[in-house]
Design an enzyme around this catalytic site. Structure first.
Site, mmCIF file in Angstrom:
data_model
loop_
_atom_site.group_PDB
_atom_site.id
_atom_site.type_symbol
_atom_site.label_atom_id
_atom_site.label_comp_id
_atom_site.label_asym_id
_atom_site.label_seq_id
_atom_site.Cartn_x
_atom_site.Cartn_y
_atom_site.Cartn_z
ATOM 1 N N ASP A 418 -12.729 46.094 -28.393
ATOM 2 C CA ASP A 418 -12.192 45.389 -29.563
ATOM 3 C C ASP A 418 -10.938 44.595 -29.210
ATOM 4 O O ASP A 418 -10.077 44.389 -30.064
ATOM 5 C CB ASP A 418 -11.838 46.388 -30.664
ATOM 6 C CG ASP A 418 -12.976 47.315 -30.989
ATOM 7 O OD1 ASP A 418 -14.081 46.816 -31.221
ATOM 8 O OD2 ASP A 418 -12.765 48.538 -30.993
ATOM 9 N N SER A 443 -6.019 41.703 -29.942
ATOM 10 C CA SER A 443 -6.498 42.954 -30.527
ATOM 11 C C SER A 443 -7.283 42.584 -31.767
ATOM 12 O O SER A 443 -6.738 42.008 -32.702
ATOM 13 C CB SER A 443 -5.322 43.851 -30.899
ATOM 14 O OG SER A 443 -5.788 44.946 -31.639
ATOM 15 N N ARG A 444 -8.588 42.862 -31.755
ATOM 16 C CA ARG A 444 -9.432 42.300 -32.812
ATOM 17 C C ARG A 444 -9.419 43.086 -34.110
ATOM 18 O O ARG A 444 -9.740 42.551 -35.149
ATOM 19 C CB ARG A 444 -10.869 42.163 -32.316
ATOM 20 C CG ARG A 444 -10.978 41.134 -31.234
ATOM 21 C CD ARG A 444 -12.391 40.756 -30.918
ATOM 22 N NE ARG A 444 -12.405 40.039 -29.650
ATOM 23 C CZ ARG A 444 -12.751 40.573 -28.511
ATOM 24 N NH1 ARG A 444 -13.163 41.822 -28.462
ATOM 25 N NH2 ARG A 444 -12.690 39.885 -27.408
ATOM 26 N N VAL A 445 -9.095 44.370 -34.066
ATOM 27 C CA VAL A 445 -9.121 45.118 -35.327
ATOM 28 C C VAL A 445 -7.793 45.776 -35.666
ATOM 29 O O VAL A 445 -7.558 46.176 -36.794
ATOM 30 C CB VAL A 445 -10.218 46.213 -35.310
ATOM 31 C CG1 VAL A 445 -11.586 45.606 -35.227
ATOM 32 C CG2 VAL A 445 -9.989 47.206 -34.203
#
Ligand code: ATP
Ligand code: MG
Length: 591
Positions: A418, A443-445
């Site tokens: 992620d 940081s995707r989430v």
């Protein structure tokens, strides 16, 4: 010999005393019914068999010996969930209803052995991943199913296995003992302690390969997993249940980031598992020492398959570590697991695959190397409340060659995780440590998991840094800059300096929030670069002294109101004014 005899099967009966004609007749009858053909029975004496007998027909073995019956009983016990393991009624039931159940146990023979791999014939029904037991007591795992033969990786000394050795199926997949007692311990990939602190009492046994939680069993990531590193928590926040890759060349501080994150979990009720794959045993020892010195060992487990261990152990180590993590996660706890590193894991798997004669693909890795890591990392999750709400956050580490993120393994893992923290050699050697490349990291989430205070305090940081980087390149060749550009550059340099952080000094949330609030309001603009560290330390001490409640409240609630921000700014201004006054006075004295 007549023709009918050729079609007859041959069965071997082993027992201590020769069975009577009547029993022999019954056995022949049983064989005939089962295999639909006649058998000749050959008796062999086995004086070690105190009770019962073993009947072998082809590769099928019917074990009526005392050991066989006990094994059967033990297997049935192990199938039970520990909570239901009410032994007494079960023993009663088993004793009362004892029928010598036909348990076809298959036996095979070793065809060849070498390089931690054995080829076995005769085990027709063995399944992929099943554990095989060799006569010397060594265990192996089925990795390759071909017609008529099986490729099996070995977890132990292959010296005692020779051509023709007997191999048994166990019907079980590989597993590892798990439990609370593993906390504070160093174990190998098989779950055996290697820290010399004695045996570990396991409470359960878990398969090392397990399906990942399904979509319904998960919930979105919403709680921060603080690393304590300003550069990461402010711009690339990680949430509990997230998988964030740490990627960079050798010696760029990858392990240091994971280690600092573990240290920062002190008192936060997070269980940390560090899986060392293919590292020097001395590096692992050093890491354990550091954890111990910082009182972090008590909530950590180290799984080590060092460079000198067999490739097979290096291959299963991360799965074993994950099984341990799952034990805690399914109990509703929060787990942090570090895989250091998955490049070496892929290399160990490549070695095994080549020895198993699988065809090599890109970079000589086998075709299923993506699945190797996806099935591992998918097991990290934030479980739904119905499932107990536990979480497992994964920090896989990958080593690149000369910063090449487009190589096979890095691209694979980047696509599974992620987000990634990209570390750069140039930054590291210029003293910018942790050497996080702000442009390439993401940081995707985690943003959803960042506290309100952190979000408010760090807003604009990434943009300011991006502008600074652009300007830095732009102004490299020009000598005379206008005042505004100069100030912008100094501001950017100050921010970069602020993001430097020594090892083993994770920052608490209020410290990060205060420093970011101050820096992003350009209040550090006039502090000389080399004095920024000192300034930050002193300012934090000053604010903690003057407004302990504000600091406490930020740490506890994760909130930051407008008034709080104003208070921080006012205190900083006051501190700076006091400082200036002091310096002026000192200057006068000297003058
Ligand atoms: P390897 O490729 O060998 O695994 P690595 O990328 O894991 O290396 P580390 O071992 O974490 O790198 O760090 C390399 C060296 O840099 C170590 O000596 C470590 O102490 C030092 N180091 C790492 N981070 C920092 C930091 N923030 N400040 C100062 N020194 C650091
Ligand atoms: Mg390292």
């Amino acid at each position: 010999m007549d023709k009918t005899n050729e079609k007859r099967g041959k069965a071997i009966l082993r027992s201590a005393a020769k069975p009577s004609q009547e029993i022999q007749g019954r056995l022949l009858h049983f064989l005939m019914r089962r295999y639909k053909k006649d058998f000749t029975l050959q008796w062999e004496q086995d004086i070690d068999m105190t009770d019962g007998f073993v009947l072998q027909a082809g590769s099928d073995v019917y074990d009526w010996s005392i050991e066989g019956r006990l094994r059967q009983f033990k297997d049935r016990l192990e199938q039970l969930h520990p909570a239901n393991r009410e032994i007494i009624p079960l023993i009663k039931e088993t004793v009362n209803n004892w029928i010598p159940e036909v348990m076809p146990e298959e036996m095979g023979e070793v065809i060849s052995v070498g390089d931690e791999i054995a080829t076995v014939s005769g085990l027709e029904h063995a399944a992929y991943g099943e554990i095989l037991l060799f006569s010397s007591g060594v265990k192996g795992m089925v990795q390759d199913l071909k017609e008529g033969e099986i490729g099996c990786i070995l977890f132990g000394d292959e010296e005692e296995i020779v051509e023709g050795s007997i191999v048994r199926r166990t019907g079980k997949t590989a597993g590892i003992p798990v439990g609370e007692e593993f906390l504070g311990r160093v174990i190998n990939a098989l779950g055996e302690p290697i820290d010399g602190k004695g045996e570990i009492q396991a409470s359960e046994y878990r398969p090392i390969e397990a399906p990942a939680p399904s979509i319904i069993e998960r919930q979105p990531v919403d709680t921060p997993m603080e690393t304590g590193l300003l550069a990461i928590d402010s711009m690339f926040p990680i949430g509990r249940g997230q998988r964030e890759l740490i990627i960079g060349d050798r010696q760029t501080g990858k392990t240091a980031i994971a280690l600092d994150t573990i240290l920062n979990q002190k008192g936060k009720n997070v269980i940390c598992i560090y899986v060392a794959i293919g590292q020097k045993a001395s590096s692992v020892a050093q890491l354990v020492e550091t954890l111990q010195q910082n009182d972090a060992l008590e909530y950590s487990i180290i799984v080590s398959a060092s460079a000198s261990d067999a490739a097979t152990l290096q291959y299963i180590a991360p799965y074993a570590g994950t099984a341990l993590g799952e034990y805690f996660m399914y109990k509703g706890k929060d787990v942090l697991i570090v895989y250091d590193d998955l490049s070496k894991h892929a290399i160990a798997y490549r070695a095994i695959s080549l020895l198993l004669e699988r065809s090599p693909g890109r970079e000589a890795f086998p075709g299923d190397v993506f699945y190797l890591h996806s099935r591992l990392l998918e097991r990290s999750a934030h479980l739904s409340d119905e499932m107990g709400g536990g979480s497992m956050t994964a920090l896989p580490i990958v080593e690149t060659q000369a910063g090449d993120v487009s190589a096979y393994i890095p691209t694979n893992i980047i696509s599974i995780t992620d987000g990634q923290i990209f570390l750069e050699s140039d930054l590291f050697f210029s003293g910018q440590r942790p050497a996080v490349n702000v442009g390439l990291s993401v940081s995707r989430v985690g943003g959803d998991a960042q506290t309100k205070a952190m979000k408010k305090a760090s807003g604009g940081l990434r943009l300011d840094l991006a502008q600074y980087r652009e300007m830095e390149v732009f102004t490299q060749f020009s000598s005379d800059l206008d005042e505004l550009t100069k100030r912008q550059l100094v501001y950017g340099q100050g921010l970069m300096r602020l993001l430097r952080q020594p090892q083993y000094h994770p920052m608490r949330q209020h410290e990060q929030v205060i420093l970011l609030t101050v820096a992003l309001r350009h209040l550090m603009q006039d502090v000389p670069l080399e004095k920024i560290d000192q300034f930050c330390n002193d300012l934090l001490a000053y604010i903690e002294n003057n407004s302990a409640t504000l600091c406490y409240q930020i740490d506890q609630t994760g909130k930051l109101s407008e008034e709080d921000q104003d208070a921080i700014v006012q205190m900083t201004k006051k501190y700076q004014a006091d400082l200036k006054l002091k310096e002026d006075l000192a200057g006068k004295d000297n003058g």
